[in-house]
Design an enzyme around this catalytic site. Structure first.
Site, PDB file in Angstrom:
ATOM      1  N   LYS A 204       0.856  -1.194   0.000  1.00  0.00           N
ATOM      2  CA  LYS A 204       0.000   0.000   0.000  1.00  0.00           C
ATOM      3  C   LYS A 204       0.884   1.233   0.000  1.00  0.00           C
ATOM      4  O   LYS A 204       1.920   1.269   0.684  1.00  0.00           O
ATOM      5  CB  LYS A 204      -0.912   0.030   1.236  1.00  0.00           C
ATOM      6  CG  LYS A 204      -1.778   1.276   1.336  1.00  0.00           C
ATOM      7  CD  LYS A 204      -2.628   1.291   2.583  1.00  0.00           C
ATOM      8  CE  LYS A 204      -3.468   2.572   2.657  1.00  0.00           C
ATOM      9  NZ  LYS A 204      -4.291   2.634   3.880  1.00  0.00           N
ATOM     10  N   GLU A 254      -8.991  11.395  12.917  1.00  0.00           N
ATOM     11  CA  GLU A 254      -8.187  10.230  13.266  1.00  0.00           C
ATOM     12  C   GLU A 254      -7.263  10.505  14.443  1.00  0.00           C
ATOM     13  O   GLU A 254      -6.427  11.415  14.391  1.00  0.00           O
ATOM     14  CB  GLU A 254      -7.356   9.791  12.055  1.00  0.00           C
ATOM     15  CG  GLU A 254      -6.559   8.528  12.280  1.00  0.00           C
ATOM     16  CD  GLU A 254      -5.886   8.032  11.014  1.00  0.00           C
ATOM     17  OE1 GLU A 254      -5.185   7.014  11.079  1.00  0.00           O
ATOM     18  OE2 GLU A 254      -6.056   8.674   9.953  1.00  0.00           O
ATOM     19  N   GLU A 298      -7.666  -2.680   2.314  1.00  0.00           N
ATOM     20  CA  GLU A 298      -6.884  -1.514   2.729  1.00  0.00           C
ATOM     21  C   GLU A 298      -6.963  -1.329   4.239  1.00  0.00           C
ATOM     22  O   GLU A 298      -5.956  -1.055   4.911  1.00  0.00           O
ATOM     23  CB  GLU A 298      -7.412  -0.261   2.011  1.00  0.00           C
ATOM     24  CG  GLU A 298      -6.663   1.008   2.359  1.00  0.00           C
ATOM     25  CD  GLU A 298      -7.244   2.240   1.684  1.00  0.00           C
ATOM     26  OE1 GLU A 298      -6.879   3.348   2.104  1.00  0.00           O
ATOM     27  OE2 GLU A 298      -8.066   2.087   0.759  1.00  0.00           O
ATOM     28  N   GLU A 432     -11.640  10.401  -4.627  1.00  0.00           N
ATOM     29  CA  GLU A 432     -11.576  10.313  -3.168  1.00  0.00           C
ATOM     30  C   GLU A 432     -10.885  11.545  -2.590  1.00  0.00           C
ATOM     31  O   GLU A 432     -11.336  12.111  -1.591  1.00  0.00           O
ATOM     32  CB  GLU A 432     -10.847   9.047  -2.736  1.00  0.00           C
ATOM     33  CG  GLU A 432     -10.752   8.902  -1.225  1.00  0.00           C
ATOM     34  CD  GLU A 432     -10.143   7.591  -0.787  1.00  0.00           C
ATOM     35  OE1 GLU A 432      -9.457   7.589   0.262  1.00  0.00           O
ATOM     36  OE2 GLU A 432     -10.360   6.570  -1.467  1.00  0.00           O
ATOM     37  N   LYS A 436     -12.358  14.486   0.047  1.00  0.00           N
ATOM     38  CA  LYS A 436     -11.678  14.842   1.291  1.00  0.00           C
ATOM     39  C   LYS A 436     -11.275  16.313   1.331  1.00  0.00           C
ATOM     40  O   LYS A 436     -11.183  16.918   2.411  1.00  0.00           O
ATOM     41  CB  LYS A 436     -10.449  13.954   1.478  1.00  0.00           C
ATOM     42  CG  LYS A 436     -10.799  12.497   1.760  1.00  0.00           C
ATOM     43  CD  LYS A 436      -9.548  11.638   1.832  1.00  0.00           C
ATOM     44  CE  LYS A 436      -9.872  10.187   2.175  1.00  0.00           C
ATOM     45  NZ  LYS A 436      -8.671   9.322   2.169  1.00  0.00           N
TER      46      LYS A 436
END
Length: 450
Positions: A204, A254, A298, A432, A436
């Site tokens: 990744k 997060e 992911e 994506e 964001k």
């Protein structure tokens, strides 16, 4: 080298500083006056809405390169414990760059790899007052060797500053700087990451990109921050304004790592889809995210890496096997909360060094992903995706500095990233990042919320 300095002509040892409580009238954190010339400013709004405002600094730590996150955190903790007086609520605030070997912001300016400071004046607003007006708890730090007259003078200056609360600055017209190659450059980078994954170099790679904006006048970062903070409930919202006026602000969903005594918590946040205004369609999209093989893969990569990183430093490590959905105003995320107990011989610095950067913002394996990011991304990330937050004498909270922007004068660079794994499509990763970017772009341009 690690450096420690104070906002005075010569360094005063941490034990020589005291904290005094100050009484002030009701005020709004967004209406306080500008920080005095040459002082930094920090605003931090916790997930529960508790607001903090810090002005100036009495102690400061800066770290260059990747040497000693452990030393940095240990020094900050020791200084906070040494401060006398009404010091239980005093905090140090700071941030770290994503890549300490590349400490450049998106404008190409070199910035400190890590910087933490204890404000000279500090205010804490309860959640119900952060977005209105209320009476904050307040602390003034002063040199305990200077005598009571020095404290009285500092309290007078602090109260006079609070009394100068004013209306917010007007927002100039902010426009996106056209860049015809922006999408092609990003999709080319995604292609490069996919090639590395196909060769077996990585599993990744998270690639980020900036969106540049500019105005004809200086950007009012506190007004922009208020716009952003109101649009992002439940996130960790932060604004740091350096002595030279450069700013870093964002609203992160997060938690990198939090400490409360010996209790540890962290977030695994990976896997994203859009939200819809119509409830049935929104539920369909959320269900699709939960069932997505690509997003589940992911997420599993990040969960595996976070648990492995924490394991040597904690006991009673616990994380659910299945991710849940985290709803944000414009996207759904897959989330796994992690809880543990810090081992007696470990400290916050060990956790930060082990976790940062997580696979949610770097990749797997970490060193290879960071190298590929440096090769494929065209600009430095600066503090984007680095740890950002606060420490007290017995607790700490560090968010991952995402959904963020750097601001210098009349220019801004908003950043967003997407995780590239086997099966990723460049066009989907571009979309994506667009989703964001939306909250920050709306705050910068004062567009109406969707």
């Amino acid at each position: 080298m690690m450096s420690r300095e104070a906002d005075i002509d010569s360094l005063v040892a941490p034990a020589a500083w005291g904290a005094a409580r100050a009484d002030v009238a009701a005020v709004s954190p967004f209406r306080l006056a500008d920080a005095p010339a040459g002082d930094e400013l920090v605003l931090f709004i916790e997930e529960d809405g508790t607001g903090w405002v810090g002005v100036g600094s009495v102690l400061r730590w800066a770290a260059g390169a990747a040497q000693g996150a452990t030393v940095l955190w240990a020094e900050v903790a020791a200084a906070l414990k040494a401060i006398g007086g009404e010091a239980s609520g005093v905090r140090a605030f700071g941030r770290m760059v994503f890549d300490a070997d590349r400490p450049l912001d998106p404008f190409g300016a070199e910035i400190p790899a890590a910087s933490f400071h204890v404000p000279r004046w500090l205010l804490r607003f309860p959640p119900q007052a952060t977005f209105g007006e209320g009476v904050p708890e307040a602390w003034v730090l002063w040199s305990a060797t200077a005598g009571p007259e020095a404290l009285a003078s500092e309290l007078d200056r602090f109260r006079a500053w609070v009394a100068r609360a004013r209306r917010p600055e007007r927002q100039p017209v902010v426009r996106v700087v056209p860049d015809e190659a922006e999408r092609a450059d990003f999709e080319r980078a995604v292609g490069g990451a996919l090639s590395a994954i196909a060769r077996g170099e990585a599993r990744k790679v998270v690639l980020a990109r900036p969106r540049y904006l500019e105005a004809k006048a200086h950007l009012p970062v506190r007004r922009i921050f208020e716009q952003l903070a109101r649009r992002a409930p439940g996130t960790s919202r932060f604004l740091f304004v350096a002595r030279d006026g450069a700013a870093f602000l964002g609203a992160s969903p997060e938690c990198l790592v939090a400490l409360d005594g010996r209790r540890v918590r962290a977030d695994v946040l990976a896997g994203t889809c859009a939200r819809a205004a119509e409830p049935a369609e929104d539920a369909r999209l959320a269900h699709g995210l939960l069932q997505s093989d690509k997003d589940r893969h992911e997420h599993a990569l990040v969960r595996e890496a976070v648990l492995a990183a924490l394991a040597p430093f904690v006991t009673q490590l616990d994380a659910p096997e299945e991710p849940t959905l985290l709803p944000l105003p414009n996207v759904w995320h897959l989330r796994t909360p992690v809880a543990a107990v810090l081992a007696s011989e470990a400290g916050l610095g060990d956790l930060v060094a082990a976790l940062h950067p997580t696979p949610a913002v770097g990749g797997v394996p970490r060193e290879t992903a960071v190298r590929l990011i440096g090769e494929l991304e065209l600009t430095g990330r600066g503090y984007y995706a680095g740890p950002v937050g606060w420490m007290s004498a017995d607790a700490a909270f560090l968010a991952v500095g995402i959904r963020a922007a750097h601001v210098r004068g009349n220019r801004a660079a908003a950043l967003a990233g997407a995780g590239v794994v086997a099966g990723s499509r460049p066009d989907a990763e571009w979309l994506e990042t667009e989703r964001k970017l939306a909250p920050m772009l709306a705050a910068l341009t004062e567009a109406p919320p969707p």
